[in-house]
Design an enzyme around this catalytic site. Structure first.
Site, mmCIF file in Angstrom:
data_model
loop_
_atom_site.group_PDB
_atom_site.id
_atom_site.type_symbol
_atom_site.label_atom_id
_atom_site.label_comp_id
_atom_site.label_asym_id
_atom_site.label_seq_id
_atom_site.Cartn_x
_atom_site.Cartn_y
_atom_site.Cartn_z
ATOM 1 N N GLU A 1 0.844 -1.197 0.000
ATOM 2 C CA GLU A 1 0.000 0.000 0.000
ATOM 3 C C GLU A 1 0.882 1.251 0.000
ATOM 4 O O GLU A 1 0.589 2.238 -0.676
ATOM 5 C CB GLU A 1 -0.915 -0.018 1.239
ATOM 6 N N GLU B 1 2.180 1.836 -3.381
ATOM 7 C CA GLU B 1 1.096 2.349 -4.223
ATOM 8 C C GLU B 1 0.877 3.835 -3.937
ATOM 9 O O GLU B 1 0.723 4.652 -4.847
ATOM 10 C CB GLU B 1 -0.166 1.542 -3.916
ATOM 11 N N CYS C 1 -7.912 -1.991 4.170
ATOM 12 C CA CYS C 1 -7.731 -3.144 5.074
ATOM 13 C C CYS C 1 -9.013 -3.584 5.723
ATOM 14 O O CYS C 1 -9.124 -4.696 6.223
ATOM 15 C CB CYS C 1 -6.795 -2.803 6.222
ATOM 16 N N SER D 1 -6.902 1.873 -2.340
ATOM 17 C CA SER D 1 -5.724 1.073 -2.625
ATOM 18 C C SER D 1 -6.178 -0.320 -3.069
ATOM 19 O O SER D 1 -7.181 -0.841 -2.580
ATOM 20 C CB SER D 1 -4.883 0.956 -1.351
ATOM 21 N N LYS E 1 -14.825 -10.016 8.377
ATOM 22 C CA LYS E 1 -13.733 -10.882 7.901
ATOM 23 C C LYS E 1 -14.252 -12.251 7.481
ATOM 24 O O LYS E 1 -13.678 -12.911 6.629
ATOM 25 C CB LYS E 1 -12.679 -11.040 8.995
ATOM 26 N N GLU F 1 -15.335 -11.643 4.101
ATOM 27 C CA GLU F 1 -14.207 -11.335 3.225
ATOM 28 C C GLU F 1 -13.493 -12.608 2.762
ATOM 29 O O GLU F 1 -13.177 -12.766 1.587
ATOM 30 C CB GLU F 1 -13.208 -10.422 3.946
ATOM 31 N N GLU G 1 -12.849 -13.869 -5.237
ATOM 32 C CA GLU G 1 -11.547 -13.433 -5.754
ATOM 33 C C GLU G 1 -10.403 -13.824 -4.830
ATOM 34 O O GLU G 1 -9.241 -13.702 -5.190
ATOM 35 C CB GLU G 1 -11.555 -11.923 -6.027
ATOM 36 N N CYS H 1 -10.376 -1.416 14.785
ATOM 37 C CA CYS H 1 -10.624 -2.852 15.017
ATOM 38 C C CYS H 1 -10.802 -3.189 16.495
ATOM 39 O O CYS H 1 -11.463 -4.164 16.835
ATOM 40 C CB CYS H 1 -9.485 -3.685 14.462
#
Lengths: 496, 164, 591
Positions: free
Chosen positions: C286, C289, C312, C332, C371, C374, C379, C516
């Site tokens: 990141e 980037e 994230c 990102s 999560k 996710e 993908e 978090c």
């Protein structure tokens, strides 16, 4: 939809104030309203009285809200006027939802201008320049006539900018209800106007402080507004001369049920139920015996013979366990089962509860279930105790007026018709012959010709009897489907 | 939950957009928008509600929450001949319930349903203000007064002469 | 301040005007029972619909009982919280609520931490009169990848609705229907999967009953550990170590990193690794980037998309995919640490220990419910085999540890395994709001300026405000940084970007309050900000105690690039560590 029945019984007991023009003028012609002194009050007040003076007139008249709770209208206006704000609103509650009352609809259909004029007067008094009529979408004719009336009033300069050239601006718009009884509650109504679910919120803050879009708002119902112009024209003293000490003026009732004459009536506060039922209503139909009269709709209670001579006003009705409500008045005779009546109203409250607070959401459902048990012969004595405790707790803890009054039909029938509950529970009998599960099928010997039609129709073989002989129903086997009664051509099968 | 998935035609989406625009796409006008949309479509399918939500920039959950709060709004199409039985107090006292039961029996359907052939839908309404005529039944715009259970068959046959 | 005098249960008290009876009673040490009321005062969220009516009290001169949570005190008010009228009403209302609630406490996910259960115990509820013929309101069970909605257990407290709409502006949930059938649900009462739900789990975090719970995957973990053919690798997110102890009665903010590692090892995980390692890797990608876009921007490239947004937080990713799909090129492309970890574990590490990826099970311990979703995204799978197989929450891990008779409090402290257990302090602070951007800054600064940081702590990026902005001096070049936590705040920054008003070069967004550490999978904080603060403090403490504070100095990260990835943003890095985003708006309602 047919126009509402206005009970034109020429009995001296009736005085028409709110309904003064209904059926008298063409509601679609503003000139006819003007011909009846329409908009004179508005002109007189705008040009001759300060808002404070005008509010005093309303206060002095003693008029109280006709929508249910009977809060003094003048006081309400005063609160709204004293709250400073750049924007205030006048709201007319025309979401008539009481399942036995239709006076608001009659006024809006028969005399829409009286409401518009009153709202403008209220706007002047509290310092608002915008009014909304929150009307039931199910009243297409009333909506149509209101639209016509508003456009005519604008044309004549009674609404819009600088009314009567005084610099006072006031205009009125329509908002539509969508079928929620709870929207009769001010805070719910306001949420509904804002495009939200019509759920009530706790008061305070009252709408006079923080209402529509958070601005001071005065909410009155149609009938209340309809009285206002006349009060200004004839004076507070004239108005307060009618009625009882604490309840002034008249009240419109929707008289219905088992009386000979049904329809809308307008009587001065203080007449007795007896006068209404027997003189105006023409007594009980078919010569049956009077049993009860239910006032106040789903929030009200059932009154009996002993209450018939009490002068009708806000306080007295509450004292007997009922309430004025919006003015439903249903007369019941000996053929009505009071437990079923309570169940009918609870069914309504269950359906109309918004679900926000638990006592109303769940409690009314449980009340209904208890009544259902009693009506189907499954009731026990402890159920009656539960009915009472539950009713009292629901009243005591519910968030808004709906839940705070929904147990009234149960409590008042428990008070006045306890014996009917007992006979349902202990004897498993419904003396009025309404609760089917408590009744049984019998064959009347005199009428039975022995055609065997009933026996052949019976799906469980409960009927025995030889051809051309009297038949008999075995009640142990009978499932009460009624097939025998339907098939019998000789009225030999009865239910009792 | 909507059971039937419908595809809105271009003219239909345009119509909803026009309705929303006419109320300034204001969140506070949601109920007026729903009224107009129901007037246009006859009912408020999920797809229409989604479109309204998008236009007024509110969540579809909120629109659905409002639609399901008010009994006037419906998510199922009404029948060609909507039958409404007044169950207001006056009508109830004069036997509306037995009339209602007769309709249910004859039409073999429950309140709130629309028959699969689309002919009839059955609903209850509260007080039409015709208590003098109690019990009252409405079919479309036509009102029937002092209806007895025995009259029910005749009323239905008016709309379906060939029988059920 | 205007003070008001009143008496409650005969005791005099003086409180500021505008105080509720409930709070005034608290001053006197009188704890009026509450159920629907929720005051997340430090998050500026108060839920007081006045709906449950459990907190009803008697007020002298008032006709009916008053809900103490939403009734303000008045001068001279006399309040009674314990008359028989009140107690009877409270009990009766409680019986009503329970009469419409399933009685399957024994197998309910919330058993033991259920407000309704606690209240039933407190009010001494023994039987529900008429339960045998009481109709219950029933709803279809909704199982999404992260959250289970068992609405039979909903008591209409509306807390979830408040979080979903007022705090997160997600709008997945709303009160629907009326009366007995009223409930909180997505549009058209469809499943969460067909709603704008981000799976942030804040609704789960506040639900007083078992109506909203996480999908429990502890059974899957046990099955994996029980399967001798599988090599089971576990990764633990930074925020977990700062909160897990609370589930075992330890003080909020107690760091249990070493104890947790031991516990995981004793549970039978073959390799106990750290998500922080992957956080360092995220910073490499990141950060590269960010620097790439920044350099192009500063060189006058008009096509470059700035600000760059962190990616994230899976709740946040879900949020912009639904709400701002037209801006899906801005965030990102770096995968989240959880996914980078899985991807590297099943390639680099699997190769190292010479096993097939199909024989490896990667378990993640996360403070988060999103999560779970996710790791199930297509993908992030290779031939249908997910990079991360199972994701469980901090709460689920606590259950596992308890089931294994392990006493976390007395556990020895051990270190993570190598190589994927080594991390820098930068990886640790991913767990708090501002942490990701601070970690990125530490690395980006040194790479951009070629200079070594004198002070690695960027205090200007820390704090608790929902939206913060700061600028960092990159050797003469001002870099504007925006930080938001809570999706309501994220939305504001996104709207700014959409309107072209944003002046930021980089923005960090986390969906949950405090980042978090306040995630939907954490031990319940009940809105007590002191708990969130203590967890935050613990995270920064762990950062300070680390010998390495910057991601690019992590020797195992360096080794990973040398041995396997090449350099940041290399083709291999792109394949394994980056992703792309989808326009979810149109897909939502398609069943």
């Amino acid at each position: 939809m047919p126009e509402a029945t206005l009970l034109a019984n020429p009995v001296k007991k009736q005085i028409r104030i709110a309904l003064r023009n209904c059926g008298v003028i063409n509601p679609e012609t503003i000139d006819e309203y003007i011909g009846k002194d329409g908009y004179f009050a508005l002109g007189k007040v705008l040009t001759g009285l300060t808002p404070a003076e005008a509010i005093k007139v309303i206060k002095d008249s003693g008029i109280r809200g006709r929508g249910g709770a009977g809060f003094p209208t003048g006081l309400k206006w005063e609160f709204a006027s004293k709250n400073n704000s750049d924007q205030k609103y006048v709201v007319c509650n025309a979401d008539e939802g009481d399942p036995g009352a239709f006076m608001d609809r009659s006024i809006l259909e028969g005399d829409p201008h009286s409401v518009l004029e009153a709202m403008a007067l209220c706007g002047y008094c509290i310092g608002a320049n915008t009014g909304y009529i929150y009307i039931r979408a199910e009243y297409p004719l009333a909506i149509e006539r209101l639209k016509i009336a508003i456009s005519q009033a604008r044309e004549y300069g009674f609404l819009g900018n600088s009314v009567f050239g005084t610099g006072f601006d006031f205009d009125i718009h329509l908002k539509y209800g969508a079928g929620a009884f709870v929207c009769g509650e001010e805070t719910s109504l306001i949420h509904s106007m804002e495009g939200l679910r019509g759920e009530p919120t706790l008061k305070p803050p009252f709408p006079a402080e923080s209402g529509y879009l958070g601005k001071p708002t005065n909410v009155n119902n149609v009938e209340t507004y309809a009285n206002i112009p006349v009060i200004f024209l004839k004076g507070a003293a004239w108005f307060s001369g009618i009625g009882t000490e604490k309840s002034k003026g008249t009240k419109v009732f929707a008289l219905a049920g088992k009386v000979n004459n049904v329809g809308l009536i307008e009587v001065p506060m203080g007449v007795t139920l007896r006068e209404v039922i027997y003189e105006i209503g023409g007594g009980i139909r078919d010569g049956k015996a009077f049993k009860a009269v239910q006032t106040g709709g789903p929030s009200g209670g059932c009154l009996t013979e002993k209450d018939l001579d009490i002068p009708i006003d806000y306080e007295n009705l509450i004292a007997c366990g009922s309430m004025m409500g919006s003015g439903g008045m249903i007369v019941m005779d000996e053929d009505d089962c009071m437990v079923s009546i309570a169940k009918f109203f609870l069914d309504f409250s269950v359906e109309e509860s918004c679900g926000k607070c638990s006592p109303c959401r769940i409690g009314n459902k449980r009340l209904y279930e208890l009544l259902e048990r009693i009506c189907t012969g499954k009731g026990e004595m402890k159920d009656i105790d539960r009915l009472r405790n539950l009713s009292e707790v629901i009243k005591d803890t519910s968030l808004c007026g709906l839940g705070q009054s929904s147990p009234n039909p149960v409590l008042s029938t428990l008070d006045n018709f306890y014996h009917e509950y007992i006979s349902h529970v202990e004897d498993k009998k419904c003396t009025a012959g309404v609760c089917r599960d408590l009744m049984e099928y019998f064959i009347v010997e005199d009428n039975c010709v022995g055609c065997t039609a009933c026996a052949r129709a019976c799906p469980v073989g409960a009927i025995t009897g030889e051809r051309k002989e009297i038949h008999l129903i075995n009640l142990e086997i009978c499932i009460k489907c009624g097939a025998c009664m339907e098939k019998c051509k000789f009225d030999a099968v009865i239910l009792k | 939950m909507s059971s039937v998935k419908i595809e809105l035609r271009k003219d239909q989406t345009d119509k909803i957009h026009t309705i929303c625009d006419s109320f300034g796409n204001q969140e506070g006008e949601l109920i007026n928008v729903l009224h107009k949309s129901q007037e246009t479509f006859g009912y408020l399918p999920a797809e229409v509600q989604e479109l309204i939500a998008e236009k007024l920039e509110i969540s579809a959950a909120k629109v659905y929450g409002v639609v399901t709060f008010y009994s006037f709004f419906s998510m199922t199409p009404k029948g060609e001949f909507p039958i409404s039985i007044c169950t207001g107090t006056a009508c109830y006292v004069r036997g509306a319930e037995t009339v209602l039961n007769e309709f249910k029996k004859q039409l073999e359907m429950e309140v709130g349903e629309t028959r699969t052939d689309g002919k009839f839908s059955l609903s209850c309404l509260r007080c039409v203000g015709a208590c003098g005529l109690a019990p009252v039944v409405q079919v479309g715009d036509k009102t029937y007064g002092r209806v007895a259970p025995d009259d029910v068959k005749g009323i239905i046959e008016e709309y379906l002469p060939a029988g059920l | 301040m205007n003070l008001v005098k009143l008496t409650i249960d005969g005791k005099k008290v003086e409180v500021p005007a505008g105080t509720t009876i409930y709070k005034a009673a608290k001053e006197l040490g009188i704890d009026i029972p509450i159920l629907c009321y929720m005051d997340l005062k430090d998050l500026n969220i108060e839920n007081k619909p006045g709906g449950c009516r459990i907190c009803s009290v008697e007020v002298e001169g008032r006709k009916n009982l008053a809900p103490s949570c939403s009734t303000d005190v008045a001068e001279g008010m006399e309040v009674r919280t314990n008359t028989m009228r009140v107690i009877n009403a409270r009990r009766t209302v409680m019986e009503l609520i329970i009469s419409d609630h399933p009685k399957d406490c024994l197998s309910c996910a919330k058993s033991g931490s259920c407000d309704l259960q606690d209240m039933a115990i407190r009010l001494g509820i023994r039987e529900i009169p008429g339960q045998e013929y009481a109709e219950m309101s029933t709803y279809r069970l909704d199982t999404s990848p992260s959250i289970i909605r068992d609405l039979d257990k909903c008591i209409m407290c509306r807390r979830c609705e408040t979080m979903c709409n007022d705090f997160q502006t997600v709008g997945a949930l709303h009160a629907v229907n009326r009366g007995f059938q009223a409930v909180v649900a997505p549009a058209f009462e469809m499943n969460l999967e067909h709603s704008p739900c981000t799976y942030c789990g804040q609704c789960v975090a506040v639900c007083p009953t078992g109506a909203l719970t996480e999908v429990d995957h502890t059974g899957k973990v046990i099955a994996a550990l029980n399967d001798p053919s599988k090599t089971v690798v576990v990764q633990t997110a930074p925020a977990v170590r700062a909160a897990l102890g609370e589930e075992f009665g330890m003080k909020a903010g107690t760091l249990v990193t070493g104890k947790m590692v031991t516990a995981l090892r004793q549970l039978g995980f073959d390799y106990v690794f750290d998500t922080d390692f992957a956080a360092d890797l995220t910073i490499m990608e990141e950060g590269a980037e960010l620097l790439g876009r920044l350099t192009r921007f500063l060189e006058g490239d008009k096509d470059v998309k700035l600000p760059i947004l962190t990616s994230c937080c899976p709740g946040w990713v879900n949020f912009f995919e639904y709400n701002f799909p037209e801006m899906k090129e801005i965030p990102s492309t770096a995968r989240s640490p959880q996914q980078m970890f899985g991807s590297i574990a099943k390639s680099y590490f699997a190769e190292k220990i010479e096993i097939d990826r199909k024989d490896m099970v990667v378990v993640s311990i996360m403070p988060c419910l999103a999560k779970k979703y996710e790791c199930q995204r297509e993908e992030f799978m290779v031939d249908g085999n997910p990079d991360v197989d199972i994701s469980i929450s901090t709460r689920e891990l606590a259950h596992l540890i308890k089931q294994a008779n392990l006493d976390l409090v007395r556990m020895d402290e051990e270190d993570f395994d190598k190589p994927m257990g080594e991390s820098s302090g930068a990886g640790v602070i991913f767990g708090v709001t501002g942490g990701v951007i601070e970690a990125a800054t530490r690395t980006a600064y040194e790479i951009y300026t070629g200079k070594s940081l004198e002070k690695v702590d960027f205090e200007q990026l820390r704090g608790v405000d929902g939206i913060r902005s700061a600028s960092v001096d990159f050797d003469g070049q001002e870099i504007n940084i925006g930080i938001a936590h809570g999706l309501r705040n994220a939305r504001k920054l996104l709207e700014e970007i959409k309107e072209g008003k944003s002046h930021y070069h980089a923005i960090e967004i986390m969906a949950c309050p405090g980042g978090c550490i306040g995630g939907g999978g954490q031990p319940l904080h009940h809105g007590d900000a002191s708990i969130l603060k203590a967890r935050t403090k613990a995270i920064y403490e762990e950062d300070r105690n680390k010998p390495i504070r910057k991601s690019h100095e992590n020797p195992y990260i360096k080794k990973l690039y040398e041995e396997f990835l090449g350099e940041p943003l290399s083709e291999k890095a792109h394949e394994l560590l980056h992703t792309h985003y989808f326009d979810k708006r149109k897909k939502i309602f398609q069943v």
